[in-house]
Design a protein around this motif. Structure first.
Motif, PDB file in Angstrom:
ATOM      1  N   ALA A  73       0.835  -1.209   0.000  1.00  0.00           N
ATOM      2  CA  ALA A  73       0.000   0.000   0.000  1.00  0.00           C
ATOM      3  C   ALA A  73       0.869   1.258   0.000  1.00  0.00           C
ATOM      4  CB  ALA A  73      -0.933   0.008   1.210  1.00  0.00           C
ATOM      5  N   THR A  74       0.286   2.342  -0.514  1.00  0.00           N
ATOM      6  CA  THR A  74       1.007   3.613  -0.620  1.00  0.00           C
ATOM      7  C   THR A  74       0.272   4.702   0.156  1.00  0.00           C
ATOM      8  OG1 THR A  74       1.948   3.085  -2.774  1.00  0.00           O
ATOM      9  CG2 THR A  74       1.729   5.421  -2.256  1.00  0.00           C
ATOM     10  N   ILE A  75       1.067   5.550   0.796  1.00  0.00           N
ATOM     11  CA  ILE A  75       0.547   6.750   1.458  1.00  0.00           C
ATOM     12  C   ILE A  75       1.043   7.939   0.643  1.00  0.00           C
ATOM     13  CG2 ILE A  75       0.552   8.114   3.602  1.00  0.00           C
ATOM     14  CD1 ILE A  75      -0.723   5.281   3.886  1.00  0.00           C
ATOM     15  N   MET A  76       0.174   8.922   0.414  1.00  0.00           N
ATOM     16  CA  MET A  76       0.544  10.044  -0.451  1.00  0.00           C
ATOM     17  C   MET A  76       0.146  11.376   0.189  1.00  0.00           C
ATOM     18  SD  MET A  76      -0.571  10.617  -4.436  1.00  0.00           S
ATOM     19  CE  MET A  76       0.309   9.192  -4.978  1.00  0.00           C
ATOM     20  N   ALA A  77       0.954  12.381  -0.083  1.00  0.00           N
ATOM     21  CA  ALA A  77       0.606  13.737   0.373  1.00  0.00           C
ATOM     22  C   ALA A  77       1.318  14.744  -0.518  1.00  0.00           C
ATOM     23  CB  ALA A  77       1.010  13.944   1.833  1.00  0.00           C
ATOM     24  N   PRO A  78       0.701  15.920  -0.694  1.00  0.00           N
ATOM     25  CA  PRO A  78       1.443  16.992  -1.359  1.00  0.00           C
ATOM     26  C   PRO A  78       2.523  17.491  -0.398  1.00  0.00           C
ATOM     27  CG  PRO A  78      -0.730  17.794  -0.658  1.00  0.00           C
ATOM     28  CD  PRO A  78      -0.638  16.345  -0.262  1.00  0.00           C
ATOM     29  N   PRO A 126       6.263  20.195   0.330  1.00  0.00           N
ATOM     30  CA  PRO A 126       6.563  19.823   1.720  1.00  0.00           C
ATOM     31  C   PRO A 126       5.332  19.877   2.626  1.00  0.00           C
ATOM     32  CG  PRO A 126       7.268  22.090   1.312  1.00  0.00           C
ATOM     33  CD  PRO A 126       6.839  21.519  -0.011  1.00  0.00           C
ATOM     34  N   THR A 127       5.307  18.939   3.573  1.00  0.00           N
ATOM     35  CA  THR A 127       4.201  18.924   4.520  1.00  0.00           C
ATOM     36  C   THR A 127       4.675  18.320   5.834  1.00  0.00           C
ATOM     37  OG1 THR A 127       1.852  18.399   4.759  1.00  0.00           O
ATOM     38  CG2 THR A 127       3.235  16.673   3.833  1.00  0.00           C
ATOM     39  N   PHE A 128       3.734  18.029   6.712  1.00  0.00           N
ATOM     40  CA  PHE A 128       4.002  17.487   8.037  1.00  0.00           C
ATOM     41  C   PHE A 128       4.799  16.182   7.928  1.00  0.00           C
ATOM     42  CE2 PHE A 128       2.052  15.486  12.022  1.00  0.00           C
ATOM     43  CZ  PHE A 128       2.873  16.205  12.886  1.00  0.00           C
ATOM     44  N   ALA A 129       5.934  16.138   8.620  1.00  0.00           N
ATOM     45  CA  ALA A 129       6.882  15.032   8.441  1.00  0.00           C
ATOM     46  C   ALA A 129       6.355  13.681   8.924  1.00  0.00           C
ATOM     47  CB  ALA A 129       8.186  15.366   9.175  1.00  0.00           C
ATOM     48  N   MET A 130       5.381  13.703   9.827  1.00  0.00           N
ATOM     49  CA  MET A 130       4.973  12.431  10.428  1.00  0.00           C
ATOM     50  C   MET A 130       4.178  11.528   9.479  1.00  0.00           C
ATOM     51  SD  MET A 130       6.602  12.744  13.113  1.00  0.00           S
ATOM     52  CE  MET A 130       6.213  11.184  13.908  1.00  0.00           C
ATOM     53  N   TYR A 131       3.607  12.092   8.403  1.00  0.00           N
ATOM     54  CA  TYR A 131       2.907  11.211   7.452  1.00  0.00           C
ATOM     55  C   TYR A 131       3.896  10.199   6.877  1.00  0.00           C
ATOM     56  CZ  TYR A 131      -0.301  15.284   7.453  1.00  0.00           C
ATOM     57  OH  TYR A 131      -1.107  16.332   7.805  1.00  0.00           O
ATOM     58  N   ARG A 132       5.048  10.742   6.446  1.00  0.00           N
ATOM     59  CA  ARG A 132       6.069   9.860   5.880  1.00  0.00           C
ATOM     60  C   ARG A 132       6.637   8.919   6.951  1.00  0.00           C
ATOM     61  NH1 ARG A 132       9.892  10.236   1.665  1.00  0.00           N
ATOM     62  NH2 ARG A 132       9.283  12.386   1.237  1.00  0.00           N
ATOM     63  N   GLN A 133       6.914   9.489   8.115  1.00  0.00           N
ATOM     64  CA  GLN A 133       7.529   8.720   9.190  1.00  0.00           C
ATOM     65  C   GLN A 133       6.674   7.484   9.535  1.00  0.00           C
ATOM     66  OE1 GLN A 133      10.402   9.946  10.136  1.00  0.00           O
ATOM     67  NE2 GLN A 133      10.807   9.652  12.315  1.00  0.00           N
ATOM     68  N   TYR A 134       5.376   7.692   9.716  1.00  0.00           N
ATOM     69  CA  TYR A 134       4.512   6.572  10.097  1.00  0.00           C
ATOM     70  C   TYR A 134       4.308   5.604   8.938  1.00  0.00           C
ATOM     71  CZ  TYR A 134       3.486   8.818  14.563  1.00  0.00           C
ATOM     72  OH  TYR A 134       3.588   9.382  15.815  1.00  0.00           O
ATOM     73  N   ALA A 135       4.332   6.114   7.714  1.00  0.00           N
ATOM     74  CA  ALA A 135       4.232   5.209   6.560  1.00  0.00           C
ATOM     75  C   ALA A 135       5.436   4.269   6.542  1.00  0.00           C
ATOM     76  CB  ALA A 135       4.144   6.013   5.260  1.00  0.00           C
ATOM     77  N   VAL A 136       6.613   4.836   6.743  1.00  0.00           N
ATOM     78  CA  VAL A 136       7.842   4.030   6.736  1.00  0.00           C
ATOM     79  C   VAL A 136       7.823   3.023   7.885  1.00  0.00           C
ATOM     80  CG1 VAL A 136      10.349   4.145   7.059  1.00  0.00           C
ATOM     81  CG2 VAL A 136       9.215   5.774   5.537  1.00  0.00           C
ATOM     82  N   GLY A 176       5.984   0.083   7.142  1.00  0.00           N
ATOM     83  CA  GLY A 176       6.504  -0.696   6.014  1.00  0.00           C
ATOM     84  C   GLY A 176       5.854  -0.349   4.686  1.00  0.00           C
ATOM     85  N   LEU A 177       5.274   0.851   4.591  1.00  0.00           N
ATOM     86  CA  LEU A 177       4.574   1.243   3.365  1.00  0.00           C
ATOM     87  C   LEU A 177       5.422   2.205   2.535  1.00  0.00           C
ATOM     88  CD1 LEU A 177       0.926   1.776   4.618  1.00  0.00           C
ATOM     89  CD2 LEU A 177       2.086  -0.306   3.887  1.00  0.00           C
ATOM     90  N   ASP A 178       5.006   2.369   1.292  1.00  0.00           N
ATOM     91  CA  ASP A 178       5.654   3.357   0.430  1.00  0.00           C
ATOM     92  C   ASP A 178       5.008   4.710   0.684  1.00  0.00           C
ATOM     93  OD1 ASP A 178       7.375   1.585  -0.808  1.00  0.00           O
ATOM     94  OD2 ASP A 178       5.820   0.954  -2.228  1.00  0.00           O
ATOM     95  N   TYR A 179       5.826   5.734   0.624  1.00  0.00           N
ATOM     96  CA  TYR A 179       5.320   7.100   0.779  1.00  0.00           C
ATOM     97  C   TYR A 179       5.665   7.891  -0.467  1.00  0.00           C
ATOM     98  CZ  TYR A 179       4.545  11.801   2.557  1.00  0.00           C
ATOM     99  OH  TYR A 179       4.092  13.085   2.730  1.00  0.00           O
ATOM    100  N   VAL A 180       4.677   8.548  -1.043  1.00  0.00           N
ATOM    101  CA  VAL A 180       4.918   9.381  -2.213  1.00  0.00           C
ATOM    102  C   VAL A 180       4.557  10.828  -1.852  1.00  0.00           C
ATOM    103  CG1 VAL A 180       4.292   9.858  -4.610  1.00  0.00           C
ATOM    104  CG2 VAL A 180       4.466   7.490  -3.806  1.00  0.00           C
ATOM    105  N   GLY A 181       5.553  11.694  -1.848  1.00  0.00           N
ATOM    106  CA  GLY A 181       5.318  13.119  -1.643  1.00  0.00           C
ATOM    107  C   GLY A 181       5.271  13.791  -3.003  1.00  0.00           C
ATOM    108  N   ARG A 208      -2.183   4.796  -6.790  1.00  0.00           N
ATOM    109  CA  ARG A 208      -3.394   4.336  -6.115  1.00  0.00           C
ATOM    110  C   ARG A 208      -3.245   4.365  -4.595  1.00  0.00           C
ATOM    111  NH1 ARG A 208      -7.084   4.917  -9.402  1.00  0.00           N
ATOM    112  NH2 ARG A 208      -8.432   3.409  -8.343  1.00  0.00           N
ATOM    113  N   PRO A 209      -3.022   5.531  -3.987  1.00  0.00           N
ATOM    114  CA  PRO A 209      -2.752   5.580  -2.547  1.00  0.00           C
ATOM    115  C   PRO A 209      -3.933   5.094  -1.696  1.00  0.00           C
ATOM    116  CG  PRO A 209      -3.205   7.775  -3.398  1.00  0.00           C
ATOM    117  CD  PRO A 209      -3.069   6.876  -4.594  1.00  0.00           C
TER     118      PRO A 209
END
Ligand code: PLP
Length: 367
Positions: free
Chosen positions: A105-110, A112-122, A125-130, A152-153
């Motif tokens: 699964a993928t987590i996505m956000a526009p 630069p934004t709040f760093a914790m979206y990426r942190q929790y995705a990682v 074990g998920l992919d993060y697309v900024g 397909r986030p």
């Protein structure tokens, strides 16, 4: 014993750095988007009595009925939607990501934004697309929609207003994203008390919309309370991931009581907005500082030398956030949290001194 962190811990965790919180003892603290005001004495005494009579030998009620009733009233949340409470909205971000952490699964956000979206995705074990914002920090809608079609986030996070840029994205762009997203769209309104727009009232239009709020920026950061609002079908699933007693009994009691006096916090938010306008115009009057428009309780600004400004302010007892190097769009950017009128004056004076000295230093080198 042959175990070592390197042999046991997942490689993506080993590669991560921990969330750094600089020491702030004795400093003017303009780095963490806290409300600089305290509560009135009468309310502080009420809280003292509440705490004194609290049954801390008992587990908290995990459904927190009194607090949820108060939130419904204060935040105008209709009965058709359920509320999920978290130990800060940070925890709710983690819960939602964890619940959707299917393989691949993928987590996505526009960004630069709040760093914790990426942190929790990682961490999950998920992919993060900024997806990069446009240079004026608006959403690059074509870019975002095409990234959504490609990846397909499972969840799109949109900080509204956005941290650290401070702007509200266009409602039209948000609607398109909500309509075309294949999964959930979490609209994170941590800064809603300082903004003119909200998507809370749009819940009936989008069944994939989750509203995320916190009382932290409003003035209760130390309590650690966030809440998500969505259709019961979503909340009942997220509830399974939540640890049962995640919101402690003192937080429940105190938040309920302070929100019962919600006018106090709303007035403070209003005062912060007034100070924001003053700080923006003071920054705008400095020839080498570019402040960006903000609907939050902070101002992002581009300065000639962000590390120098950050360090110069630190030496003068003022803590701000240096964002230089965090994202290509944040080149030479710093973020100032709005403080009290006196703190903001100190900030401006110190900033002038730093930039003037720098001007002299540069002139010396040139001459
Ligand atoms: C500060 C912040 C949060 C986290 O708030 P807590 O409720 O204190 O965990 C969430 N989202 C954004 C965009 C923030 O800036």
């Amino acid at each position: 014993m042959n175990a070592s962190p390197e042999s046991l811990i997942r490689s993506e965790i080993l590669a991560m750095s921990a969330y750094a919180v600089p020491s702030s003892a004795g400093m003017v603290k303009l780095d963490a988007m806290e409300n600089p005001y305290t509560l009135p004495d009468s309310l502080r005494r009420e809280i003292g009595e509440l705490v004194a009579s609290c049954e801390i030998n008992r587990y908290p009620d995990p459904s927190a009925p009194a607090l949820k009733r108060r939130l419904r009233m204060e935040m105008k949340i209709s009965d058709e939607y359920d509320i999920l409470l978290g130990n800060g909205s940070d925890e709710l971000i983690q819960i939602m990501i964890q619940a959707c952490a299917r393989q691949g699964a993928t987590i996505m956000a526009p960004g630069p934004t709040f760093a914790m979206y990426r942190q929790y995705a990682v961490i999950a074990g998920l992919d993060y697309v900024g997806v990069p914002l446009a240079p004026d920090f608006s959403i690059d809608l074509d870019g975002f929609l095409s990234a959504m079609r490609q990846y397909r986030p499972a969840i799109v996070f949109i900080s509204y207003p956005n941290n650290p840029t401070g702007n509200l994205f266009s409602a039209d762009a948000m609607e398109r994203i909500l309509t075309e997203a294949p999964g959930l769209v979490v609209v994170d309104e941590a800064y809603q008390p300082f903004a003119d727009g909200t998507f809370m009232t749009r819940l009936p239009e989008f069944q994939n919309l989750v509203m995320l709020r916190t009382v932290s920026k409003l003035g209760l950061a130390g309590l650690r309370l966030g809440y998500a609002v969505a259709l019961p079908d979503w909340v009942s699933q997220f509830n399974k991931v939540r640890s049962p007693y995640n919101v402690n009994v003192l937080t429940q009691l105190i938040a309920e009581r302070v929100l019962a006096h919600g006018g106090v916090l709303r007035e403070q938010a209003l005062a912060i907005r007034v100070e924001r306008a003053k700080l923006a115009s003071a920054l705008g009057s400095m020839s080498d500082v570019i402040p960006f428009p903000s609907e939050a309780n902070f101002i992002l600004a581009r300065v000639p030398d962000a590390p120098l400004v950050h360090e110069g302010l630190r030496q003068r007892g003022i803590l701000i956030k240096n964002l230089h190097g965090m994202h290509p769009l944040l080149d030479q950017c710093v973020r100032f949290t709005i403080g009290t009128p006196a703190e903001n004056v100190l900030l401006i004076e110190a900033l002038r001194a730093i930039l003037n000295t720098r001007g002299v230093a540069v002139a010396d080198r040139v001459g």
